[in-house]
Design a protein around this motif. Structure first.
Motif, PDB file in Angstrom:
ATOM      1  N   ARG A 162       0.853  -1.194  -0.044  1.00 58.11           N
ATOM      2  CA  ARG A 162       0.012   0.027   0.182  1.00 58.11           C
ATOM      3  C   ARG A 162       0.685   1.261   0.001  1.00 58.11           C
ATOM      4  NH1 ARG A 162      -5.881  -1.376   2.813  1.00 58.11           N
ATOM      5  NH2 ARG A 162      -5.723  -3.442   2.162  1.00 58.11           N
ATOM      6  N   SER A 166      -2.638   2.236  -7.149  1.00 57.99           N
ATOM      7  CA  SER A 166      -2.609   1.158  -8.020  1.00 57.99           C
ATOM      8  C   SER A 166      -3.099   1.406  -9.448  1.00 57.99           C
ATOM      9  CB  SER A 166      -3.909   0.074  -7.480  1.00 57.99           C
ATOM     10  OG  SER A 166      -5.261   0.681  -7.465  1.00 57.99           O
ATOM     11  N   SER A 167      -4.108   2.581  -9.733  1.00 55.93           N
ATOM     12  CA  SER A 167      -4.378   2.718 -11.129  1.00 55.93           C
ATOM     13  C   SER A 167      -4.996   4.281 -11.161  1.00 55.93           C
ATOM     14  CB  SER A 167      -5.434   1.795 -11.388  1.00 55.93           C
ATOM     15  OG  SER A 167      -6.520   2.186 -11.064  1.00 55.93           O
ATOM     16  N   GLY A 168      -5.098   4.589 -12.334  1.00 55.16           N
ATOM     17  CA  GLY A 168      -5.616   6.124 -12.737  1.00 55.16           C
ATOM     18  C   GLY A 168      -4.328   6.847 -12.571  1.00 55.16           C
ATOM     19  N   ILE A 172      -8.780  10.830  -6.959  1.00 54.36           N
ATOM     20  CA  ILE A 172     -10.040  11.621  -7.285  1.00 54.36           C
ATOM     21  C   ILE A 172     -10.505  12.691  -6.467  1.00 54.36           C
ATOM     22  CG2 ILE A 172     -12.782  11.244  -7.517  1.00 54.36           C
ATOM     23  CD1 ILE A 172     -11.804   8.261  -8.445  1.00 54.36           C
ATOM     24  N   ALA A 173     -10.230  12.462  -5.185  1.00 59.70           N
ATOM     25  CA  ALA A 173     -10.607  13.619  -4.311  1.00 59.70           C
ATOM     26  C   ALA A 173      -9.291  14.380  -4.290  1.00 59.70           C
ATOM     27  CB  ALA A 173     -10.823  12.930  -2.926  1.00 59.70           C
ATOM     28  N   GLY A 174      -8.452  14.060  -4.730  1.00 58.73           N
ATOM     29  CA  GLY A 174      -7.062  14.742  -4.652  1.00 58.73           C
ATOM     30  C   GLY A 174      -7.075  16.423  -5.171  1.00 58.73           C
ATOM     31  N   PRO A 175      -5.969  17.087  -4.889  1.00 51.30           N
ATOM     32  CA  PRO A 175      -5.877  18.370  -5.633  1.00 51.30           C
ATOM     33  C   PRO A 175      -5.718  18.476  -7.086  1.00 51.30           C
ATOM     34  CG  PRO A 175      -3.508  17.761  -4.560  1.00 51.30           C
ATOM     35  CD  PRO A 175      -4.740  16.451  -4.150  1.00 51.30           C
ATOM     36  N   ARG A 176      -6.272  19.551  -7.513  1.00 57.48           N
ATOM     37  CA  ARG A 176      -6.404  19.831  -8.972  1.00 57.48           C
ATOM     38  C   ARG A 176      -5.252  20.652  -9.597  1.00 57.48           C
ATOM     39  NH1 ARG A 176      -9.581  15.617 -10.149  1.00 57.48           N
ATOM     40  NH2 ARG A 176      -9.999  16.733 -12.272  1.00 57.48           N
ATOM     41  N   GLY A 178      -1.408  23.025  -8.823  1.00 52.88           N
ATOM     42  CA  GLY A 178      -0.272  23.167  -7.904  1.00 52.88           C
ATOM     43  C   GLY A 178       0.660  22.097  -7.670  1.00 52.88           C
ATOM     44  N   ILE A 179       1.483  22.116  -6.662  1.00 54.22           N
ATOM     45  CA  ILE A 179       2.548  21.087  -6.444  1.00 54.22           C
ATOM     46  C   ILE A 179       1.794  19.671  -5.832  1.00 54.22           C
ATOM     47  CG2 ILE A 179       4.461  20.485  -4.671  1.00 54.22           C
ATOM     48  CD1 ILE A 179       5.249  22.642  -6.222  1.00 54.22           C
ATOM     49  N   GLY A 180       0.673  19.955  -5.241  1.00 59.45           N
ATOM     50  CA  GLY A 180      -0.221  18.871  -4.735  1.00 59.45           C
ATOM     51  C   GLY A 180      -0.276  17.676  -6.001  1.00 59.45           C
ATOM     52  N   LEU A 183       2.578  16.154  -7.550  1.00 57.14           N
ATOM     53  CA  LEU A 183       3.039  15.046  -6.771  1.00 57.14           C
ATOM     54  C   LEU A 183       2.215  13.895  -6.648  1.00 57.14           C
ATOM     55  CD1 LEU A 183       4.283  16.790  -3.431  1.00 57.14           C
ATOM     56  CD2 LEU A 183       5.780  15.546  -5.244  1.00 57.14           C
ATOM     57  N   PRO A 272      -5.658   7.199 -18.377  1.00 57.70           N
ATOM     58  CA  PRO A 272      -6.736   7.924 -19.500  1.00 57.70           C
ATOM     59  C   PRO A 272      -5.690   8.362 -20.779  1.00 57.70           C
ATOM     60  CG  PRO A 272      -6.193   9.326 -17.609  1.00 57.70           C
ATOM     61  CD  PRO A 272      -5.424   8.109 -17.485  1.00 57.70           C
TER      62      PRO A 272
END
Lengths: 321, 523
Positions: A162, A166-168, A172-176, A178-180, A183, A272
């Motif tokens: 962990r 694993s994929s993508g 999905i709920a992550g930052p859209r 900047g640095i975040g 990363l 994608p």
């Protein structure tokens, strides 16, 4: 001037080749069984509705007319509308290209640079235990199916340990932004890049090892050594530079396959990109998208071949264009 | 600059913490949606998102296996006139579109009228509609040309794929349901609102706090596209999502191991489908009824069950399935395994074992679903055991289906359907039935099936469908093999998925997650 003329000539040459590719692709796709109208209208749909669907997409016309209409469209720079989504094909493809370039490009750079360095180092100590180990490993890497390697990496790093997603491509709920965001994408890239470059790496190691050891046996290297050039200089200035030609050829070929070479990796890692788009388009008989993607891919292959030829001239002064 | 970076980093670390306070549900699905407008075509990738964004007039969920014909959605209740011609639906008065406008009967009429006009897939369920009237804002009256007992159940079942209700005030000036701004930014009246669609990755929805049945428990609903079944399984194991739908089903051989696992709740859902074989009656040998009977004898369902399904499927000996038990005629039964009898029948039919050791050749094919693959693999062996030179013939899904329609097959695995209304027999076995790929034709059956659909008295219908089953089992154009069983995996603590009993009548469609609730500690 001569170079420019050559370049333009080669560029022009691409169009008849592209036309030929379009016709072949068109024939291949239409030889495959399966009717897109059933897929679009759904199982058990009204025959009348299916007929309407066929008409709407021009599928009721004879094949040569469909081909003619398609080529006419292409000449106006229009790749048509997707059967599935009814959006312009050019936009659908353009949307997916960055993801694929990011994945395959990183993997290719990583594999070729690392592979050439490892191969060159091994070429200096042929037959050593290290050399045998690396050669065996690179053959195994080269022969592993990429989807299997991908799955194993997912099982190890994403399921058991962990450590990594694993994929993508993004959480999905992550930052859209900047640095975040960067990363986040980087974390998602590790596994697919690893599995894709592992496959390519084996090939470059073998190629570079063979090529460098061949040049190391050339008389001019012996001469250079006899003159007393330091070994590092012999290696970089004489051996490696001359050994680059076959490597550049393969790199050029692979550069052309950059857009299409990651279909399996993209599918396993739900990336994608263009590869997955093609996979989906083929499954759903989305002819305009398949044709458009193939066309763009064949252009990249041709461009890459051209670039390789130009690079040859730079690397080897004997090659006159 | 430094300050900004740290702010973003802080924001980034805050997000998981915020997500903990809410319930986020990730639903894996194999296909990317084509569009988010459900009417123009059936779209396996779109059903999940659109079923939760849009509402239906009436709908069906897996409660169908309890014999229910239709569940209310926008229509709270309905009456059917005695002659079976007029259906009066009373709409829920609290229903609102996601933009705040009221849902009215005009929206229903507008949607259905346009579906009929454009000839979209769902129009086949509205074929018998003579008129749709809206006496007031909350009442829809649908009048049929002729009585059709299958009208309501088929409409309810079909609604979840392509029969969702669109807002007239947004769509009236668009052409069809496949152009304009609302195709991929849908405004519906369902339990979830559209947030965004990341092409190639996910569709994100959020809870509709003003939903007319009250807000759902799940706050954020994400449909993620994961094409590879192995990867989906790995991610489920890694705890990325709490539900692995049956279309990613792990091999049935793993079922006992999974049941032992305390961290996995294995959910079995019966259905109104069977797994059966359709026989192409144009085939030289298969056209002979004795040969078809012999094949029924050659087939060993118990062995298939043991080898392929770990013994957990129900063999299908009737021309029906137990979830539609009230329609089954138990006197019409397919024969049990008897290889000797099969060989006798084949000899009698004029297909003795030839010089090459075979009686005749057949190709066995089927759709690209794992259970059909397993069934056909074993069937081929069982047929070879009685001297039929059977071989597997595999295609991708669309090729298989095209070949079926063009009757380019000998024997094919198929998913026969027996509900939501027994009118399904007409679809499968009447001469012009949409699911009759066998070229089967029987005059008595055609008449019975056409008539039974117009009869309101249930006992009379039962008798007529009983007779139809007798005819089908006598002629055996198809042979039932198993009742379908679906296996899904759910994490303990999660309840209310459509395949679970506590989701029946609450899910609002097979794809609905309105009833889903997470474990307490996740909230």
């Amino acid at each position: 001037m001569r170079l420019l003329r050559y370049f333009l000539f080669r560029l022009l040459q691409m169009f008849p080749i592209a036309l030929f590719i379009v016709v072949i692709n068109f024939a291949l796709i239409h030889m495959a069984p399966g009717d897109v109208s059933i897929l679009l209208a759904g199982e058990g749909a009204d025959p009348q509705y299916m007929e309407e669907v066929r008409q709407r997409y021009g599928l009721d016309l004879p094949l040569y007319q469909q081909l003619g209409a398609y080529i006419g469209q292409l000449l106006q720079g229009d790749l048509g509308l997707s059967f599935r989504t009814r959006e312009p094909v050019i936009g659908i493809i353009a949307e997916r290209i960055p993801a694929t370039l990011l994945l395959a490009g990183t993997a290719l750079v990583l594999a070729s640079v690392l592979g050439v360095i490892i191969g060159a180092v091994m070429a200096r100590r042929p037959g050593s235990a290290m050399d045998t180990a690396v050669t065996t490993l690179s053959i195994s890497l080269f022969s592993i199916p990429v989807f299997w390697l991908g799955l194993m990496l997912i099982l190890l790093f994403a399921v058991t340990l962990r450590w990594l997603p694993s994929s993508g491509m993004v959480s999905i709920a992550g930052p859209r932004e900047g640095i975040g965001y960067i990363l986040d994408v980087a974390m998602h890239m590790i596994l697919p890049v690893l599995s894709l470059s592992a496959i390519w790496l084996g090939q470059y190691v073998r190629l570079s090892r063979a090529s460098v050891s061949e040049t190391l046996a050339e008389p001019y290297v012996t001469t250079a050594r006899a003159i007393g050039f330091p070994e590092r200089r012999v290696m970089s200035r004489f051996a490696l530079r001359n050994a680059m030609l076959p490597i550049v050829t393969v790199l050029g070929l692979e550069l052309g396959l950059l857009l299409s070479g990651a279909v399996l990796t993209e599918t396993v890692f739900s990336w994608p990109g263009l590869g997955r788009l093609i996979y989906e388009a083929i499954l759903s008989r989305d002819t305009p998208v398949i044709m458009g993607a193939f066309l763009i891919m064949s252009f990249t292959v041709m461009l890459a071949a051209l670039l390789t030829d130009l690079l040859y001239a730079a690397l080897d002064p004997r090659v006159r264009l | 600059m430094k300050l900004r970076t740290s702010t973003i980093l802080a924001a980034a670390t805050l997000i998981p913490a915020m997500a903990l306070a809410e319930t986020t549900l990730v639903m894996p699905q194999q296909d990317e949606p084509r569009t988010l407008s459900p009417a123009p075509s059936s779209d396996t990738g779109g059903h999940g998102p659109t079923s939760n964004i849009y509402s239906h007039l009436v709908v069906m969920d897996w409660g169908i296996v309890e014999g229910v014909a239709a569940y209310p959605d926008l229509a709270d209740s309905w009456e059917v006139s005695e002659d079976g011609l007029t259906y009066t639906f009373h709409l829920n008065t609290d229903a609102k579109w996601h933009d705040g406008e009221d849902v009215t009967s005009e929206d229903v009429k507008f949607t259905y009228d346009r579906i009929i006009e454009e000839g979209y897939t769902f129009s086949s369920f509205l074929r018998d509609v003579a008129s749709i009237e809206t006496p007031d804002d909350d009442t829809v009256v649908i009048t049929l040309d002729k009585p059709n007992m299958a009208f309501l159940p088929m409409m309810a079942q079909g609604a979840q794929w392509t029969g969702k209700i669109y807002p007239e005030h947004l769509w009236a000036d668009q052409e069809g349901f496949d152009t304009g701004p609302y195709v991929n930014e849908p405004v519906g009246s369902g339990p979830f609102k559209f947030v965004r669609w990341d092409r190639g990755s996910a569709v994100v929805l959020e809870a509709n706090e003003d939903y007319f049945r009250g807000p759902p428990e799940v706050d954020t609903l994400i449909f993620r596209t994961i094409p590879d079944a192995n990867v989906a399984r790995a991610e489920f194991d890694a705890g990325q999502f709490p539900y692995l739908p049956f279309n990613y089903a792990p091999p049935w051989a793993e079922a006992p191991m999974l049941e032992e696992d305390p961290n996995i709740n294995v959910v079995y859902t019966p259905s109104h489908f069977s797994r059966d074989i359709q026989l192409n009656l144009n085939h030289e040998a298969l056209g002979n009824p004795l040969v078809r009977e012999a094949i029924a004898y050659a087939m060993d369902r118990e062995e298939m069950n043991r080898l392929a399904f770990n013994g957990s499927w129900t063999p299908g000996y009737y021309a029906g399935v137990s979830s539609q038990a009230k329609w089954i005629n138990e006197d019409a039964r397919f024969p049990e395994h008897d290889a000797e009898r099969a060989e006798e029948l084949l000899d009698e039919a004029g297909f003795p074992v030839g010089d090459d050791g075979w009686r005749f050749s057949v190709k066995v094919t089927g759709p690209n679903i794992s259970d059909c693959t397993a069934i056909t693999e074993i069937l081929v062996r069982q047929l070879r055991d009685v001297g039929i030179n059977a071989e597997l013939d595999r295609f991708d899904q669309s090729t298989w289906f095209t070949r079926l329609q063009e009757k380019q097959f000998d024997i094919s695995c198929y998913f026969g359907r027996y509900g939501p209304d027994p009118d399904a027999y007409r679809e499968h076995f009447s001469t012009d039935g949409a699911r009759n790929f066998m070229s089967y034709s029987d005059e008595e059956l055609d008449q019975l099936a056409a008539e039974a659909n117009t009869i309101t008295d249930e006992a009379t219908r039962q008798e007529m469908y009983g007779r139809i089953q007798e005819i089908v089992v006598r002629d055996m154009p198809y042979i039932n093999v198993f009742e379908e069983q679906k296996m899904s995996l759910v994490r303990p603590g999660w309840t209310g998925f459509a395949v679970m009993e506590d989701g029946f009548n609450e899910s609002i469609s097979w794809f609905g997650v309105y009833a889903v609730s997470g474990p307490d500690d996740a909230e």
